[in-house]
Design a protein around this motif. Structure first.
Motif, PDB file in Angstrom:
ATOM      1  N   LEU A 110      19.538 -51.038   4.002  1.00  0.00           N
ATOM      2  CA  LEU A 110      19.454 -49.634   4.359  1.00  0.00           C
ATOM      3  C   LEU A 110      18.653 -49.618   5.657  1.00  0.00           C
ATOM      4  O   LEU A 110      17.483 -49.979   5.669  1.00  0.00           O
ATOM      5  CB  LEU A 110      18.712 -48.891   3.250  1.00  0.00           C
ATOM      6  CG  LEU A 110      18.999 -47.415   3.159  1.00  0.00           C
ATOM      7  CD1 LEU A 110      20.475 -47.170   2.932  1.00  0.00           C
ATOM      8  CD2 LEU A 110      18.216 -46.798   2.021  1.00  0.00           C
ATOM      9  N   LEU A 111      19.300 -49.243   6.723  1.00  0.00           N
ATOM     10  CA  LEU A 111      18.635 -49.323   8.027  1.00  0.00           C
ATOM     11  C   LEU A 111      17.414 -48.422   8.062  1.00  0.00           C
ATOM     12  O   LEU A 111      17.383 -47.371   7.449  1.00  0.00           O
ATOM     13  CB  LEU A 111      19.587 -48.885   9.132  1.00  0.00           C
ATOM     14  CG  LEU A 111      20.760 -49.792   9.411  1.00  0.00           C
ATOM     15  CD1 LEU A 111      21.512 -49.300  10.626  1.00  0.00           C
ATOM     16  CD2 LEU A 111      20.288 -51.204   9.646  1.00  0.00           C
ATOM     17  N   GLU A 112      16.435 -48.862   8.808  1.00  0.00           N
ATOM     18  CA  GLU A 112      15.266 -48.036   9.042  1.00  0.00           C
ATOM     19  C   GLU A 112      15.759 -46.764   9.713  1.00  0.00           C
ATOM     20  O   GLU A 112      16.742 -46.802  10.454  1.00  0.00           O
ATOM     21  CB  GLU A 112      14.348 -48.770  10.017  1.00  0.00           C
ATOM     22  CG  GLU A 112      12.907 -48.812   9.595  1.00  0.00           C
ATOM     23  CD  GLU A 112      12.189 -49.867  10.414  1.00  0.00           C
ATOM     24  OE1 GLU A 112      11.989 -49.625  11.608  1.00  0.00           O
ATOM     25  OE2 GLU A 112      11.839 -50.924   9.838  1.00  0.00           O
ATOM     26  N   ILE A 113      15.083 -45.661   9.466  1.00  0.00           N
ATOM     27  CA  ILE A 113      15.564 -44.385   9.996  1.00  0.00           C
ATOM     28  C   ILE A 113      15.893 -44.470  11.489  1.00  0.00           C
ATOM     29  O   ILE A 113      15.052 -44.789  12.310  1.00  0.00           O
ATOM     30  CB  ILE A 113      14.492 -43.288   9.766  1.00  0.00           C
ATOM     31  CG1 ILE A 113      14.451 -42.931   8.296  1.00  0.00           C
ATOM     32  CG2 ILE A 113      14.760 -42.049  10.592  1.00  0.00           C
ATOM     33  CD1 ILE A 113      15.664 -42.218   7.771  1.00  0.00           C
ATOM     34  N   GLY A 114      17.144 -44.225  11.785  1.00  0.00           N
ATOM     35  CA  GLY A 114      17.555 -44.137  13.175  1.00  0.00           C
ATOM     36  C   GLY A 114      17.645 -45.453  13.927  1.00  0.00           C
ATOM     37  O   GLY A 114      17.769 -45.458  15.144  1.00  0.00           O
ATOM     38  N   TYR A 136      18.162 -33.969  20.933  1.00  0.00           N
ATOM     39  CA  TYR A 136      17.706 -32.585  20.829  1.00  0.00           C
ATOM     40  C   TYR A 136      17.414 -32.180  19.390  1.00  0.00           C
ATOM     41  O   TYR A 136      17.057 -31.052  19.128  1.00  0.00           O
ATOM     42  CB  TYR A 136      18.755 -31.630  21.426  1.00  0.00           C
ATOM     43  CG  TYR A 136      18.990 -31.870  22.894  1.00  0.00           C
ATOM     44  CD1 TYR A 136      17.933 -31.761  23.802  1.00  0.00           C
ATOM     45  CD2 TYR A 136      20.240 -32.216  23.383  1.00  0.00           C
ATOM     46  CE1 TYR A 136      18.129 -31.995  25.157  1.00  0.00           C
ATOM     47  CE2 TYR A 136      20.442 -32.452  24.731  1.00  0.00           C
ATOM     48  CZ  TYR A 136      19.389 -32.342  25.615  1.00  0.00           C
ATOM     49  OH  TYR A 136      19.590 -32.580  26.943  1.00  0.00           O
ATOM     50  N   TYR A 137      17.618 -33.102  18.473  1.00  0.00           N
ATOM     51  CA  TYR A 137      17.373 -32.788  17.063  1.00  0.00           C
ATOM     52  C   TYR A 137      15.869 -32.705  16.788  1.00  0.00           C
ATOM     53  O   TYR A 137      15.072 -33.386  17.433  1.00  0.00           O
ATOM     54  CB  TYR A 137      17.955 -33.897  16.158  1.00  0.00           C
ATOM     55  CG  TYR A 137      19.454 -33.825  15.934  1.00  0.00           C
ATOM     56  CD1 TYR A 137      20.271 -33.105  16.777  1.00  0.00           C
ATOM     57  CD2 TYR A 137      20.029 -34.504  14.873  1.00  0.00           C
ATOM     58  CE1 TYR A 137      21.646 -33.068  16.574  1.00  0.00           C
ATOM     59  CE2 TYR A 137      21.403 -34.466  14.658  1.00  0.00           C
ATOM     60  CZ  TYR A 137      22.202 -33.748  15.520  1.00  0.00           C
ATOM     61  OH  TYR A 137      23.548 -33.723  15.306  1.00  0.00           O
ATOM     62  N   SER A 138      15.510 -31.899  15.782  1.00  0.00           N
ATOM     63  CA  SER A 138      14.129 -31.928  15.324  1.00  0.00           C
ATOM     64  C   SER A 138      13.970 -33.194  14.490  1.00  0.00           C
ATOM     65  O   SER A 138      14.964 -33.806  14.090  1.00  0.00           O
ATOM     66  CB  SER A 138      13.845 -30.701  14.459  1.00  0.00           C
ATOM     67  OG  SER A 138      14.541 -30.817  13.242  1.00  0.00           O
ATOM     68  N   THR A 139      12.728 -33.591  14.238  1.00  0.00           N
ATOM     69  CA  THR A 139      12.499 -34.809  13.456  1.00  0.00           C
ATOM     70  C   THR A 139      13.205 -34.711  12.108  1.00  0.00           C
ATOM     71  O   THR A 139      13.830 -35.673  11.659  1.00  0.00           O
ATOM     72  CB  THR A 139      10.991 -35.019  13.227  1.00  0.00           C
ATOM     73  OG1 THR A 139      10.337 -34.795  14.467  1.00  0.00           O
ATOM     74  CG2 THR A 139      10.700 -36.404  12.735  1.00  0.00           C
ATOM     75  N   TYR A 195      16.984 -35.193  12.391  1.00  0.00           N
ATOM     76  CA  TYR A 195      17.243 -36.596  12.707  1.00  0.00           C
ATOM     77  C   TYR A 195      17.162 -37.439  11.434  1.00  0.00           C
ATOM     78  O   TYR A 195      18.059 -38.228  11.128  1.00  0.00           O
ATOM     79  CB  TYR A 195      16.177 -37.026  13.716  1.00  0.00           C
ATOM     80  CG  TYR A 195      16.412 -38.332  14.402  1.00  0.00           C
ATOM     81  CD1 TYR A 195      17.195 -38.398  15.553  1.00  0.00           C
ATOM     82  CD2 TYR A 195      15.818 -39.504  13.938  1.00  0.00           C
ATOM     83  CE1 TYR A 195      17.386 -39.589  16.212  1.00  0.00           C
ATOM     84  CE2 TYR A 195      16.004 -40.695  14.592  1.00  0.00           C
ATOM     85  CZ  TYR A 195      16.791 -40.742  15.723  1.00  0.00           C
ATOM     86  OH  TYR A 195      16.984 -41.922  16.385  1.00  0.00           O
ATOM     87  N   MET A 196      16.083 -37.228  10.678  1.00  0.00           N
ATOM     88  CA  MET A 196      15.895 -37.969   9.435  1.00  0.00           C
ATOM     89  C   MET A 196      17.005 -37.662   8.440  1.00  0.00           C
ATOM     90  O   MET A 196      17.493 -38.560   7.751  1.00  0.00           O
ATOM     91  CB  MET A 196      14.556 -37.579   8.807  1.00  0.00           C
ATOM     92  CG  MET A 196      13.388 -37.814   9.718  1.00  0.00           C
ATOM     93  SD  MET A 196      12.466 -39.235   9.226  1.00  0.00           S
ATOM     94  CE  MET A 196      11.229 -38.473   8.236  1.00  0.00           C
ATOM     95  N   GLY A 252      12.220 -34.656   5.658  1.00  0.00           N
ATOM     96  CA  GLY A 252      12.788 -33.319   5.556  1.00  0.00           C
ATOM     97  C   GLY A 252      11.946 -32.433   4.655  1.00  0.00           C
ATOM     98  O   GLY A 252      10.867 -32.842   4.206  1.00  0.00           O
ATOM     99  N   ASP A 253      12.446 -31.261   4.380  1.00  0.00           N
ATOM    100  CA  ASP A 253      11.662 -30.327   3.576  1.00  0.00           C
ATOM    101  C   ASP A 253      11.808 -30.659   2.087  1.00  0.00           C
ATOM    102  O   ASP A 253      12.550 -31.564   1.709  1.00  0.00           O
ATOM    103  CB  ASP A 253      12.092 -28.874   3.875  1.00  0.00           C
ATOM    104  CG  ASP A 253      13.599 -28.726   3.794  1.00  0.00           C
ATOM    105  OD1 ASP A 253      14.228 -29.524   3.066  1.00  0.00           O
ATOM    106  OD2 ASP A 253      14.154 -27.837   4.462  1.00  0.00           O
TER     107      ASP A 253
END
Lengths: 262, 243
Positions: free
Chosen positions: B94-98, B148-151, B154-155, B179-180
């Protein structure tokens, strides 16, 4: 060695979708959000060549049209060779994040650079084609030799690119050495002048320079309107086979170490 | 599906000053310096074990115990210095985020780029594209460059994409989910679903409760060596006793 080589090609074939992604990344990304977009890839070298054609035809007191064709025909293979050699240095360094996260066949990184540059070069060749015709130049059937010239040049440059991509990971200084070496080599390669013009003490440099036959492969059909001599073709073939053999051998021996040294 | 690891060692070379320059290399060719500029370090040291179908393996240990290196060796990112690894089945980390994201590419282009990196064909990616976008709740912004995405956005995209593929052998290095609160809940459910569907799961985590709840076997590594291998409660109790 045979099985290693077979695995190498199978892996590249399996990685073809990543390869095509990397190639389009290189072709599209550079000019995103610019008004002329991809056209810059063509305008940039053509402008450069035009300026050089004007300056050097005046200096050498040559006819501009004739000299322009002469120069353009030499610049296209040179630009391909020199861009590939210098850009290959960054193929692993720029993809460090990816290489440390997931296993991908390493060769696709330098290969993607080579393919993107080949597309770039092919298109600027077509633009040159149009220019030659519009300034009243003549083209002969010898032009059909150009695809073969590209094949030979591609493998010659790719072999060197494979070596450079790995070596730069080990010795980071190399990227600077290469950029200087390419500048020097530009003047020591008969691009602005005819191979027989450089005589005297440095004549042997032309004889040893492996890029020379590749320049001829392009220049003879475009400038002299004939197919290059068998001698030149054999010489070029020998250099590309040699370059690929050494390049692949070196690459296959070192590729597993890359990830540890990034 | 199975994994065999036999006497696996992964060696790193640590350079004491900096990466050796061309100059150093050239000068060392002539004078073989007695004092070497590097030392070898075994991140994984002579480890052997097998993993079979149905195993849910957790790997625990201190920072620097070799856990991530072991996972990366399993995914063939690092090749063994000694010993061997045989993996039967399709393995995917599972790739690290991004990790495989390109900031200039749009969300949609990144789905294709990342999918290709993970070894999926265009057709396979096309099939999951809509689901990934829907799960990430990015329908509106999917054709905007991800820079341009917020964190959070993106996550969400990275998570949805990484968990959209179903490998036989799932490899997880510290599970995350950003995320929330609402998305976190959804993400956790998806993660569990993915683990349930996988044939073999191997994870590294410092969250002992998580490991206890998800795994049916624990491997304890210390300084690259295998200390214990067994049922989670037994291994975890020993581990917690010492620390």
């Amino acid at each position: 060695m045979k099985t290693v080589l077979a695995r190498f090609f199978v892996e590249i074939y399996d990685g073809r979708s990543v390869l095509s992604q990397l190639v389009s990344q290189q072709l599209i990304l550079r000019y995103r959000r610019t008004a002329l977009g991809y056209l810059w890839s063509l305008i940039n070298p053509l402008m450069m060549m035009t300026v050089m054609a004007v300056v050097f035809s005046t200096l050498f007191k040559a006819d501009l049209k004739t000299f322009a064709v002469f120069l353009f025909a030499g610049m296209i293979p040179w630009n391909f060779f020199s861009s590939l050699t210098s850009q290959s240095c960054f193929s692993f360094i720029n993809n460090e994040g990816l290489i440390k996260q997931i296993y991908l066949p390493k060769a696709i990184f330098p290969l993607s650079i080579a393919i993107a540059l080949l597309i770039d070069s092919g298109l600027s060749f077509l633009a040159l084609f149009v220019i030659i015709l519009s300034i009243g130049g003549s083209l002969s059937w010898a032009v059909l030799f150009i695809p073969i010239a590209y094949v030979l040049l591609f493998f010659f440059a790719l072999g060197i690119g494979l070596i450079m991509s790995v070596l730069t990971v080990f010795f980071r200084d190399l990227q600077y050495v290469i950029s200087i070496a390419m500048q020097g080599m530009f003047f020591l390669t008969p691009i602005l002048y005819k191979p027989e013009s450089l005589t005297g003490k440095v004549e042997w440099l032309i004889k040893l320079n492996p890029v020379v036959p590749f320049i001829e492969l392009f220049r003879t059909p475009l400038f002299l309107n004939t197919v290059p001599s068998l001698d030149i073709i054999l010489q070029a073939t020998m250099y590309s086979v040699l370059s690929m053999a050494i390049g692949l051998n070196f690459f296959l021996r070192q590729e597993k170490k890359i990830v540890f040294r990034l | 599906m199975s994994i065999y690891i036999e006497n696996l060692s992964v060696k790193f070379r640590i350079y004491h000053d900096s990466s050796p320059s061309l100059k150093d290399y050239a000068s060392n060719l002539f004078k073989r310096s007695k004092q070497s500029r590097y030392s070898d370090f075994l991140a994984v040291n002579d480890v052997s074990f097998d993993i079979n179908s149905g195993d849910r393996v957790g790997i625990i240990g201190h920072n620097g115990a070799g856990k991530s290196t072991l996972l990366k060796a399993l995914c063939s990112i690092y090749s063994p210095s000694e010993g061997k690894i045989i993996v039967n089945g399709r393995i995917a980390p599972l790739l690290e985020i991004g990790a495989g994201f390109h900031p200039e590419f749009t969300g949609r282009e990144n789905i294709y780029l990342n999918g290709a990196i993970l070894g999926f064909s265009k057709g396979e990616i096309g099939a999951i594209e809509a689901e990934v976008i829907a799960f990430a709740e990015l329908e509106e912004f999917i054709d905007t460059p991800v820079k341009y995405y917020s964190t959070g956005m993106y996550m969400r995209l990275a998570f949805s994409l990484a968990t959209a593929m179903e490998p036989d052998i799932l490899v997880l290095d510290e599970i995350f989910a950003g995320g929330d609160a609402a998305f976190m809940k959804k993400a956790r459910a998806r993660m569990h679903d993915l683990i349930d569907k996988s044939n073999i799961m191997i994870m590294v985590s410092h969250d002992h409760e998580l490991v206890r709840s998800l795994c049916n076997r624990l491997i304890w590594l210390d300084h690259g060596k295998l200390v214990a291998d067994g049922p989670p409660d037994k291994v975890l109790n020993r581990y917690l006793d010492i620390n």
